[in-house]
Design a protein around this motif. Sequence first.
Motif, PDB file in Angstrom:
ATOM      1  N   THR A 222       0.861  -1.181   0.000  1.00 19.11           N
ATOM      2  CA  THR A 222       0.000   0.000   0.000  1.00 19.11           C
ATOM      3  C   THR A 222       0.900   1.234   0.000  1.00 19.11           C
ATOM      4  O   THR A 222       1.978   1.213   0.598  1.00 19.11           O
ATOM      5  CB  THR A 222      -0.925   0.051   1.238  1.00 19.11           C
ATOM      6  N   PHE A 223       0.447   2.274  -0.673  1.00 23.90           N
ATOM      7  CA  PHE A 223       1.232   3.507  -0.688  1.00 23.90           C
ATOM      8  C   PHE A 223       0.374   4.684  -1.116  1.00 23.90           C
ATOM      9  O   PHE A 223      -0.699   4.520  -1.721  1.00 23.90           O
ATOM     10  CB  PHE A 223       2.467   3.389  -1.590  1.00 23.90           C
ATOM     11  N   SER A 224       0.856   5.873  -0.792  1.00 25.32           N
ATOM     12  CA  SER A 224       0.220   7.112  -1.221  1.00 25.32           C
ATOM     13  C   SER A 224       0.756   7.489  -2.590  1.00 25.32           C
ATOM     14  O   SER A 224       1.972   7.455  -2.830  1.00 25.32           O
ATOM     15  CB  SER A 224       0.513   8.232  -0.218  1.00 25.32           C
ATOM     16  N   LEU A 225      -0.139   7.857  -3.492  1.00 19.39           N
ATOM     17  CA  LEU A 225       0.283   8.264  -4.824  1.00 19.39           C
ATOM     18  C   LEU A 225       1.019   9.597  -4.803  1.00 19.39           C
ATOM     19  O   LEU A 225       1.695   9.951  -5.769  1.00 19.39           O
ATOM     20  CB  LEU A 225      -0.931   8.341  -5.759  1.00 19.39           C
ATOM     21  N   ALA A 226       0.896  10.338  -3.718  1.00 26.26           N
ATOM     22  CA  ALA A 226       1.609  11.611  -3.594  1.00 26.26           C
ATOM     23  C   ALA A 226       3.039  11.429  -3.095  1.00 26.26           C
ATOM     24  O   ALA A 226       3.831  12.368  -3.125  1.00 26.26           O
ATOM     25  CB  ALA A 226       0.853  12.542  -2.649  1.00 26.26           C
ATOM     26  N   ASN A 227       3.374  10.225  -2.645  1.00 25.53           N
ATOM     27  CA  ASN A 227       4.708   9.960  -2.096  1.00 25.53           C
ATOM     28  C   ASN A 227       5.670   9.601  -3.225  1.00 25.53           C
ATOM     29  O   ASN A 227       5.803   8.448  -3.621  1.00 25.53           O
ATOM     30  CB  ASN A 227       4.636   8.827  -1.067  1.00 25.53           C
ATOM     31  N   ARG A 228       6.374  10.595  -3.736  1.00 21.41           N
ATOM     32  CA  ARG A 228       7.265  10.384  -4.877  1.00 21.41           C
ATOM     33  C   ARG A 228       8.527   9.600  -4.497  1.00 21.41           C
ATOM     34  O   ARG A 228       9.217   9.068  -5.373  1.00 21.41           O
ATOM     35  CB  ARG A 228       7.638  11.721  -5.504  1.00 21.41           C
ATOM     36  N   ALA A 229       8.805   9.532  -3.218  1.00 22.64           N
ATOM     37  CA  ALA A 229      10.003   8.803  -2.787  1.00 22.64           C
ATOM     38  C   ALA A 229       9.763   7.299  -2.690  1.00 22.64           C
ATOM     39  O   ALA A 229      10.709   6.512  -2.629  1.00 22.64           O
ATOM     40  CB  ALA A 229      10.473   9.334  -1.432  1.00 22.64           C
ATOM     41  N   TYR A 230       8.483   6.887  -2.694  1.00 25.45           N
ATOM     42  CA  TYR A 230       8.180   5.465  -2.507  1.00 25.45           C
ATOM     43  C   TYR A 230       8.590   4.652  -3.741  1.00 25.45           C
ATOM     44  O   TYR A 230       8.293   5.031  -4.880  1.00 25.45           O
ATOM     45  CB  TYR A 230       6.688   5.277  -2.236  1.00 25.45           C
ATOM     46  N   GLN A 231       9.241   3.529  -3.511  1.00 24.16           N
ATOM     47  CA  GLN A 231       9.648   2.626  -4.582  1.00 24.16           C
ATOM     48  C   GLN A 231       8.803   1.354  -4.517  1.00 24.16           C
ATOM     49  O   GLN A 231       8.974   0.530  -3.620  1.00 24.16           O
ATOM     50  CB  GLN A 231      11.139   2.281  -4.445  1.00 24.16           C
ATOM     51  N   PRO A 232       7.861   1.193  -5.449  1.00 22.36           N
ATOM     52  CA  PRO A 232       6.948   0.035  -5.405  1.00 22.36           C
ATOM     53  C   PRO A 232       7.693  -1.295  -5.536  1.00 22.36           C
ATOM     54  O   PRO A 232       8.772  -1.369  -6.148  1.00 22.36           O
ATOM     55  CB  PRO A 232       6.036   0.262  -6.608  1.00 22.36           C
ATOM     56  N   VAL A 233       7.075  -2.346  -4.987  1.00 21.20           N
ATOM     57  CA  VAL A 233       7.676  -3.677  -5.045  1.00 21.20           C
ATOM     58  C   VAL A 233       6.940  -4.593  -6.012  1.00 21.20           C
ATOM     59  O   VAL A 233       7.393  -5.705  -6.272  1.00 21.20           O
ATOM     60  CB  VAL A 233       7.713  -4.322  -3.637  1.00 21.20           C
ATOM     61  N   THR A 234       5.793  -4.141  -6.545  1.00 22.07           N
ATOM     62  CA  THR A 234       5.025  -4.954  -7.484  1.00 22.07           C
ATOM     63  C   THR A 234       5.038  -4.313  -8.866  1.00 22.07           C
ATOM     64  O   THR A 234       5.261  -3.115  -9.020  1.00 22.07           O
ATOM     65  CB  THR A 234       3.554  -5.099  -7.030  1.00 22.07           C
ATOM     66  N   ASP A 235       4.749  -5.137  -9.884  1.00 26.01           N
ATOM     67  CA  ASP A 235       4.675  -4.618 -11.254  1.00 26.01           C
ATOM     68  C   ASP A 235       3.568  -3.576 -11.382  1.00 26.01           C
ATOM     69  O   ASP A 235       3.749  -2.542 -12.030  1.00 26.01           O
ATOM     70  CB  ASP A 235       4.424  -5.764 -12.237  1.00 26.01           C
ATOM     71  N   ILE A 236       2.415  -3.846 -10.765  1.00 23.65           N
ATOM     72  CA  ILE A 236       1.304  -2.891 -10.829  1.00 23.65           C
ATOM     73  C   ILE A 236       1.701  -1.583 -10.164  1.00 23.65           C
ATOM     74  O   ILE A 236       1.448  -0.495 -10.685  1.00 23.65           O
ATOM     75  CB  ILE A 236       0.045  -3.482 -10.170  1.00 23.65           C
ATOM     76  N   GLY A 237       2.324  -1.670  -9.013  1.00 22.79           N
ATOM     77  CA  GLY A 237       2.771  -0.462  -8.318  1.00 22.79           C
ATOM     78  C   GLY A 237       3.748   0.345  -9.147  1.00 22.79           C
ATOM     79  O   GLY A 237       3.661   1.582  -9.207  1.00 22.79           O
ATOM     80  N   ARG A 238       4.674  -0.331  -9.807  1.00 21.72           N
ATOM     81  CA  ARG A 238       5.647   0.376 -10.639  1.00 21.72           C
ATOM     82  C   ARG A 238       4.978   1.061 -11.828  1.00 21.72           C
ATOM     83  O   ARG A 238       5.338   2.192 -12.193  1.00 21.72           O
ATOM     84  CB  ARG A 238       6.741  -0.596 -11.100  1.00 21.72           C
ATOM     85  N   LEU A 239       3.991   0.383 -12.424  1.00 24.52           N
ATOM     86  CA  LEU A 239       3.273   1.000 -13.544  1.00 24.52           C
ATOM     87  C   LEU A 239       2.485   2.227 -13.091  1.00 24.52           C
ATOM     88  O   LEU A 239       2.443   3.241 -13.789  1.00 24.52           O
ATOM     89  CB  LEU A 239       2.331  -0.025 -14.181  1.00 24.52           C
TER      90      LEU A 239
END
Length: 259
Positions: A222-239
């Motif tokens: 889970t993550f905030s879309l406003a958090n530009r520092a967050y690095q997703p761990v899933t393919d969907i998150g990265r997209l």
Amino acid sequence: MFELDKVGKIYEMRNERVEAVIDVSLKVSEGDIFGIIGFSGAGKSSLIRLMNLLDRPTSGSVRLKGRDLTDMPSAELRATRQSIAMIFQHFNLINNKTVSANVSFPLEIARFPHAEREARVRECLSIVGLLDKLHAYPATLSGGQKQRVAIARAMANRPSVLLCDEPTSALDPHSSQEILDFLLKVNRELGVTIVIVTHQMSIVNEICNKVGVMEAGRLVETFSLANRAYQPVTDIGRLLTRHRDSSFNTQVESRRAYA
């Protein structure tokens, strides 16, 4: 506001045991538009049905404003559910009732006085721009209009939370955009917290401020879309995060101002 703590759901199907939701913990804050995204079979729709106890969890707890829904007596749960509304992919309107009667239906169940029901029906249909369809029947409406009636019906009891299960999947692109605009309006102007289940990344990018990604029954990030520092761990998150640029933010803000 809304909190799931290690929620699980197991379905017993003949000789098969299906774990649809596995150990999901999730917090939705007041005012969020929280998207839950994943491929077909990820457990998204099962999860959202657990949030208002349409299905009862096999394990874990569901809390709304600190109150445990899974531990409530039946009468108290019915009363609390009035603050949690839901709209579905296929509208679920009553075909032999007018638009007015469809929107009024939850108010009748809650035993609102007749005059109050009429006033609330008009108010809700005005919100979704369908006051002129007051006496129409669902068969005469387009798909987008039917979903707008469903939103009006969901808002009739003045809920604090609106759960949306693939609300645009059965609609054409223009109607889908209309529904997203009205959901933004409900969130921004009426202060309703929204949880929206979808398999469409465009919907999450369009209106959500937070997102959870489900895979094989588990909430994997889970993550905030406003958090530009967050690095997703899933393919969907990265997209999803590829679209977090200035043009996207400008588009969202303009749509929110319009809605």
